[in-house]
Design a protein around this motif. Sequence first.
Motif, PDB file in Angstrom:
ATOM      1  N   GLY A 256       0.832  -1.202   0.000  1.00 18.39           N
ATOM      2  CA  GLY A 256       0.000   0.000   0.000  1.00 18.39           C
ATOM      3  C   GLY A 256       0.863   1.246   0.000  1.00 18.39           C
ATOM      4  N   VAL A 257       0.221   2.376   0.251  1.00 18.87           N
ATOM      5  CA  VAL A 257       0.924   3.655   0.252  1.00 18.87           C
ATOM      6  C   VAL A 257       0.843   4.267   1.645  1.00 18.87           C
ATOM      7  CG1 VAL A 257       1.005   5.975  -0.735  1.00 18.87           C
ATOM      8  CG2 VAL A 257       0.403   4.026  -2.180  1.00 18.87           C
ATOM      9  N   VAL A 258       1.958   4.704   2.142  1.00 17.09           N
ATOM     10  CA  VAL A 258       2.045   5.196   3.516  1.00 17.09           C
ATOM     11  C   VAL A 258       2.579   6.623   3.498  1.00 17.09           C
ATOM     12  CG1 VAL A 258       3.237   4.837   5.703  1.00 17.09           C
ATOM     13  CG2 VAL A 258       2.466   2.874   4.395  1.00 17.09           C
ATOM     14  N   ARG A 259       1.951   7.491   4.258  1.00 17.10           N
ATOM     15  CA  ARG A 259       2.425   8.886   4.302  1.00 17.10           C
ATOM     16  C   ARG A 259       3.459   9.088   5.408  1.00 17.10           C
ATOM     17  NH1 ARG A 259      -3.366  11.494   2.651  1.00 17.10           N
ATOM     18  NH2 ARG A 259      -2.982  11.116   0.447  1.00 17.10           N
ATOM     19  N   GLY A 260       4.388   9.920   5.108  1.00 17.89           N
ATOM     20  CA  GLY A 260       5.427  10.197   6.097  1.00 17.89           C
ATOM     21  C   GLY A 260       5.958  11.610   5.950  1.00 17.89           C
ATOM     22  N   THR A 261       6.956  11.924   6.749  1.00 13.42           N
ATOM     23  CA  THR A 261       7.522  13.274   6.765  1.00 13.42           C
ATOM     24  C   THR A 261       9.028  13.184   6.910  1.00 13.42           C
ATOM     25  OG1 THR A 261       5.525  14.117   7.830  1.00 13.42           O
ATOM     26  CG2 THR A 261       7.485  15.488   7.977  1.00 13.42           C
TER      27      THR A 261
ATOM     28  N   CYS B  55       9.492  18.169   4.369  1.00  9.42           N
ATOM     29  CA  CYS B  55       8.588  17.776   3.287  1.00  9.42           C
ATOM     30  C   CYS B  55       7.721  16.588   3.675  1.00  9.42           C
ATOM     31  CB  CYS B  55       9.400  17.390   2.051  1.00  9.42           C
ATOM     32  SG  CYS B  55      10.408  18.733   1.415  1.00  9.42           S
ATOM     33  N   GLY B  56       6.530  16.559   3.097  1.00 12.80           N
ATOM     34  CA  GLY B  56       5.678  15.389   3.228  1.00 12.80           C
ATOM     35  C   GLY B  56       6.013  14.396   2.125  1.00 12.80           C
ATOM     36  N   TRP B  57       5.939  13.090   2.425  1.00 14.02           N
ATOM     37  CA  TRP B  57       6.223  12.096   1.388  1.00 14.02           C
ATOM     38  C   TRP B  57       5.230  10.944   1.427  1.00 14.02           C
ATOM     39  CZ3 TRP B  57      11.598  11.432   4.012  1.00 14.02           C
ATOM     40  CH2 TRP B  57      11.554  10.481   5.032  1.00 14.02           C
ATOM     41  N   GLU B  58       5.264  10.135   0.382  1.00 14.67           N
ATOM     42  CA  GLU B  58       4.460   8.917   0.320  1.00 14.67           C
ATOM     43  C   GLU B  58       5.365   7.768  -0.088  1.00 14.67           C
ATOM     44  OE1 GLU B  58       0.064  10.669  -0.796  1.00 14.67           O
ATOM     45  OE2 GLU B  58       1.242   9.753  -2.420  1.00 14.67           O
ATOM     46  N   VAL B  59       5.267   6.676   0.653  1.00 16.08           N
ATOM     47  CA  VAL B  59       6.092   5.501   0.372  1.00 16.08           C
ATOM     48  C   VAL B  59       5.173   4.385  -0.112  1.00 16.08           C
ATOM     49  CG1 VAL B  59       7.799   3.892   1.303  1.00 16.08           C
ATOM     50  CG2 VAL B  59       7.558   6.173   2.320  1.00 16.08           C
ATOM     51  N   THR B  60       5.511   3.806  -1.238  1.00 14.12           N
ATOM     52  CA  THR B  60       4.758   2.654  -1.731  1.00 14.12           C
ATOM     53  C   THR B  60       5.451   1.383  -1.265  1.00 14.12           C
ATOM     54  OG1 THR B  60       4.190   3.946  -3.673  1.00 14.12           O
ATOM     55  CG2 THR B  60       3.793   1.566  -3.801  1.00 14.12           C
ATOM     56  N   VAL B  61       4.670   0.521  -0.636  1.00 16.46           N
ATOM     57  CA  VAL B  61       5.225  -0.719  -0.081  1.00 16.46           C
ATOM     58  C   VAL B  61       4.605  -1.905  -0.816  1.00 16.46           C
ATOM     59  CG1 VAL B  61       5.543  -2.063   2.047  1.00 16.46           C
ATOM     60  CG2 VAL B  61       5.375   0.429   2.172  1.00 16.46           C
TER      61      VAL B  61
END
Length: 692
Positions: A13-18, A27-33
């Motif tokens: 899925g996709v997880v939001r992080g900073t 910055c805000g980021w999104e990680v695809t797992v």
Amino acid sequence: NRNMTSVQSIDSGVVRGTCHHDCPDTCGWEVTVEGGVAVKMRGNPNHPYSLGELCPKVNRYLDRVYSPERILYPLIRTGSKGSGEFRQATWDEALKLVATKVHEVSAEFGGEAVLPWGSAGTQGLIQMNSLDRRFFAKVGASRQVDSMCGATAMVGSTLTLGSPLANDPMDIEHSKLMLLWSTNTRLVNRHLWPFIEKARANGAKVVVIDPLKTMTAEAADVFIQPLPGTDVAMMLAMMHILIRDDLLDHDYIEKHTDGFAELKAQVADWTAERAAQVCGISAEEIESLAREYGTVKPVFIRTLIGAEHREHGAMFFRTLTCLPMLVGAWKHKGGGFSRSVGSYAETNVDDSVFDVPSLSDGKERRPLSMNHLGRVLNDATLAPPVKMLFVYNGNPLVTAPNTELIRQGLEREDLFTVVSEQFMTDTAQYADVVFPACTQIEQIDVVPSWGHLYLGWNHKAIEPLGESVANTELWRRLSRACGFTEPELFEDDESLILSALHDLDIEKLRNDGFVRLSLPENLQPYAEGGYSTASGKAMLINHGLPAVGLPALPTYAVGTEMAIDENSQYPLNLMSPKTHVRFLNSSYSHLGHHAEAEGEMFCEIHPHDAEKRGISHGERVRVFNDRGSLDVIARISADGGRVRSGVVVVPFGWVGSRTKDTKSVNALTNDQLANYGGGVAYYDTQVQVEKI
Ligand SMILES: Nc1nc2c(c(=O)[nH]1)N[C@H]1C(S)=C(S)[C@@H](COP(=O)(O)OP(=O)(O)OC[C@H]3O[C@@H](n4cnc5c(=O)[nH]c(N)nc54)[C@H](O)[C@@H]3O)O[C@H]1N2
Ligand SMILES: Nc1nc2c(c(=O)[nH]1)N[C@H]1C(S)=C(S)[C@@H](COP(=O)(O)OP(=O)(O)OC[C@H]3O[C@@H](n4cnc5c(=O)[nH]c(N)nc54)[C@H](O)[C@@H]3O)O[C@H]1N2
Ligand code: SF4
Ligand SMILES: [Mo]
């Protein structure tokens, strides 16, 4: 897929992080797992400030996470100190060794023989500074004080404003005249640049004031290049001109400031001609800057920390913050002054919950300056001496000043050094025990920003690699190994976070990955005065200052300009700012791709100074003083424009393994504290350069 609980990673899925880095942009980021593996990372397109972009450092973050160079298991030293020879150990063994040492050292010398040294490798709320405070309070360790970054600047502006609070940087987009004074925005604060360009598109002008022709200076409409450390003279002359030509906001001065009459007398003889002499620029440059500053509205001053790394760093910020008072700049949206907005986080974040005084029985613990690590480790008179050092979130053997003195300390056989790291840094090489730390996508946190007003949430995307742990988990394990039992030492991550947050929508924060601090939409802090001072007015005169050895009024420290003296043993002023788009302080400079793209560490020198020494572009030179010596490549800009004669630059950031002498520029830098504020005068460093 966003409804998972924050403490768990996900399978896919996709997880939001900073971003956790010590960078204003947060910055805000999104990680695809996929199947428990992070396969893609990109900027969070909804983030109102970073707008879906990351940067040349973090665009390759997954290479950092999965780097074969990651430390994934505890290590125990087998070779001599600094040899970098270690063996893999179990957590149990490493913890037992460290816990035994804590008890032995405390029993023989007292808890204060233990010293923590932590920096801002992660700026996350709990992974930067939470359970470590409790652990070291329980041990009764010495307290780390002062700061390599921001303290002097913060205190300096507070001397005028009464608090560190000032403008929202994003308001720069409403400005018509922007003074980027001692900050390299395009390099270090790149996500602010689009807001500056937006203002520009609406007819605004950019002025850059810096002793170096930085990449930001190259993009400016006007570039002013004073001699290093002389800006206060220019500011005083600007005030002189504003008063002389009556470009003042009398109403604002009258209602909201104290000490105008005294300030007027103070700047009476600071003509543009006098300041021009001191700053090594033309009087016309100062006249024209002052005229524009006094007539264009809204007018915005942007700075970060660059000029604080000097003996008189606090006075720079103290004086700079007087300027907006005289023209009433605060009254206009897009006008005023902006530096770190870190203190605004207190609106919703209370990190004092991490201090539990009962753990140290309320005892005062010895303060030791983090900027004086070398001095502290080598001070035979210190009672008790430092016998045990914990380093985490930092790499002092590259980033602190006067590193060769630190190295000498780290070599001491009777010092036990523990380092928590992701990578085998220069500092970690000197450890007795290294604990493996996980990266931001392997841990949870909340990240306050010092460059904008959004708080970031960081979900854990994947499980920690190998046996690496979050810092909080390290402190919990150490407490257990030491046999401590107070429940505060074992609080879990989510509980720590929730205990510190208040008055905000935590669900929204978790789901969106960010939330704006609960502040007025239109933040114009001093539009109608309201300073956090006894009188409620800004302090053009500050009557408390003589008691701490500073003048009550903005004052140029005569003699600062004499730092450049051709006849002295070390005639060149060495500046060592960030120049690298792919490094974040010393982070990333050990990683192949980043290091190769930045090339070799260099010394930039003016053609005139090079010619006097028979040095040509690309030749090897020795840059040296009494503290150390570096073998680097000479860079001579064809137009002579990047550095002035008398000033050289060896950039900050290169780690030992990437330099000829396995030393960074901080082998040369001055470790004298600034005269106020607890920062350090890195740039008050004199060197000589010679051809090899
Ligand atoms: N790419 C990249 N970005 C970063 C970092 C990084 O390492 N790499 N580091 C991050 C960190 S920790 C911080 S604190 C910020 C720092 O952000 P900045 O404070 O903007 O950066 P510095 O390079 O420390 O200093 C800025 C400028 O101050 C100038 N300066 C020095 N002395 C004087 C002076 O006497 N007068 C004037 N007018 N100017 C002076 C320097 O020449 C330099 O160009 O950047 C952050 N962003
Ligand atoms: N000459 C000169 N010296 C300077 C400066 C300069 O401009 N010129 N700038 C100064 C400034 S502004 C600053 S802020 C300092 C920065 O100095 P440091 O804070 O020491 O900066 P870094 O070298 O990036 O070190 C951060 C380390 O923390 C590690 N780390 C990251 N995340 C975690 C984590 O979650 N857990 C653990 N345990 N470790 C982690 C990283 O791997 C990295 O090695 O340098 C200062 N030194
Ligand atoms: S290092 Fe700075 S610019 Fe790069 S992603 Fe992190 S916060 Fe953004
Ligand atoms: Mo910094």
